[in-house]
Design a protein around this motif. Sequence first.
Motif, PDB file in Angstrom:
ATOM      1  N   MET A 145       0.843  -1.171   0.000  1.00  0.00           N
ATOM      2  CA  MET A 145       0.000   0.000   0.000  1.00  0.00           C
ATOM      3  C   MET A 145       0.892   1.239   0.000  1.00  0.00           C
ATOM      4  O   MET A 145       1.855   1.323   0.750  1.00  0.00           O
ATOM      5  N   LYS A 146       0.550   2.210  -0.806  1.00  0.00           N
ATOM      6  CA  LYS A 146       1.332   3.426  -0.925  1.00  0.00           C
ATOM      7  C   LYS A 146       0.966   4.404   0.190  1.00  0.00           C
ATOM      8  O   LYS A 146      -0.200   4.607   0.499  1.00  0.00           O
ATOM      9  N   GLU A 147       1.976   5.024   0.792  1.00  0.00           N
ATOM     10  CA  GLU A 147       1.745   6.011   1.839  1.00  0.00           C
ATOM     11  C   GLU A 147       1.702   7.395   1.212  1.00  0.00           C
ATOM     12  O   GLU A 147       2.508   7.722   0.354  1.00  0.00           O
ATOM     13  N   ILE A 148       0.703   8.188   1.625  1.00  0.00           N
ATOM     14  CA  ILE A 148       0.606   9.559   1.141  1.00  0.00           C
ATOM     15  C   ILE A 148       0.646  10.512   2.329  1.00  0.00           C
ATOM     16  O   ILE A 148       0.310  10.124   3.458  1.00  0.00           O
ATOM     17  N   GLU A 149       1.070  11.729   2.092  1.00  0.00           N
ATOM     18  CA  GLU A 149       1.121  12.720   3.155  1.00  0.00           C
ATOM     19  C   GLU A 149      -0.114  13.601   3.076  1.00  0.00           C
ATOM     20  O   GLU A 149      -0.438  14.147   2.020  1.00  0.00           O
ATOM     21  N   VAL A 150      -0.816  13.701   4.192  1.00  0.00           N
ATOM     22  CA  VAL A 150      -2.012  14.526   4.283  1.00  0.00           C
ATOM     23  C   VAL A 150      -1.830  15.469   5.463  1.00  0.00           C
ATOM     24  O   VAL A 150      -1.444  15.041   6.548  1.00  0.00           O
ATOM     25  N   VAL A 151      -2.094  16.738   5.251  1.00  0.00           N
ATOM     26  CA  VAL A 151      -2.008  17.720   6.322  1.00  0.00           C
ATOM     27  C   VAL A 151      -3.422  18.065   6.754  1.00  0.00           C
ATOM     28  O   VAL A 151      -4.256  18.456   5.931  1.00  0.00           O
ATOM     29  N   ILE A 152      -3.692  17.895   8.041  1.00  0.00           N
ATOM     30  CA  ILE A 152      -5.014  18.181   8.579  1.00  0.00           C
ATOM     31  C   ILE A 152      -4.863  19.286   9.616  1.00  0.00           C
ATOM     32  O   ILE A 152      -4.099  19.165  10.559  1.00  0.00           O
ATOM     33  N   ASP A 153      -5.602  20.362   9.424  1.00  0.00           N
ATOM     34  CA  ASP A 153      -5.529  21.540  10.271  1.00  0.00           C
ATOM     35  C   ASP A 153      -6.838  21.653  11.046  1.00  0.00           C
ATOM     36  O   ASP A 153      -7.919  21.637  10.449  1.00  0.00           O
ATOM     37  N   THR A 154      -6.755  21.775  12.369  1.00  0.00           N
ATOM     38  CA  THR A 154      -7.984  21.847  13.153  1.00  0.00           C
ATOM     39  C   THR A 154      -8.787  23.107  12.835  1.00  0.00           C
ATOM     40  O   THR A 154     -10.015  23.088  12.921  1.00  0.00           O
ATOM     41  N   GLU A 155      -8.135  24.196  12.427  1.00  0.00           N
ATOM     42  CA  GLU A 155      -8.888  25.391  12.022  1.00  0.00           C
ATOM     43  C   GLU A 155      -9.700  25.109  10.759  1.00  0.00           C
ATOM     44  O   GLU A 155     -10.830  25.580  10.624  1.00  0.00           O
ATOM     45  N   GLU A 156      -9.119  24.336   9.856  1.00  0.00           N
ATOM     46  CA  GLU A 156      -9.840  23.965   8.636  1.00  0.00           C
ATOM     47  C   GLU A 156     -11.028  23.065   8.982  1.00  0.00           C
ATOM     48  O   GLU A 156     -12.117  23.199   8.405  1.00  0.00           O
TER      49      GLU A 156
END
Length: 58
Positions: free
Chosen positions: A1-12
């Motif tokens: 399985m390929k790993e991807i980078e996801v940025v999650i912002d609590t303000e968003e």
Amino acid sequence: MKEIEVVIDTEEIAEFFLKELIRRGFVPSRMELEEMADITFDYLIEKCIIDEEMDDDE
């Protein structure tokens, strides 16, 4: 399985909840939105959907 980078912002997350709750007839306070965003972020960490990484600035 390929790993991807996801940025999650609590303000968003808070802004998303605000938009969706208003669309559904609710008007939460800013503090309520921030709490819901934090809870959502914690849930994603607990379910191993995301990993928390600290910025170098902090």
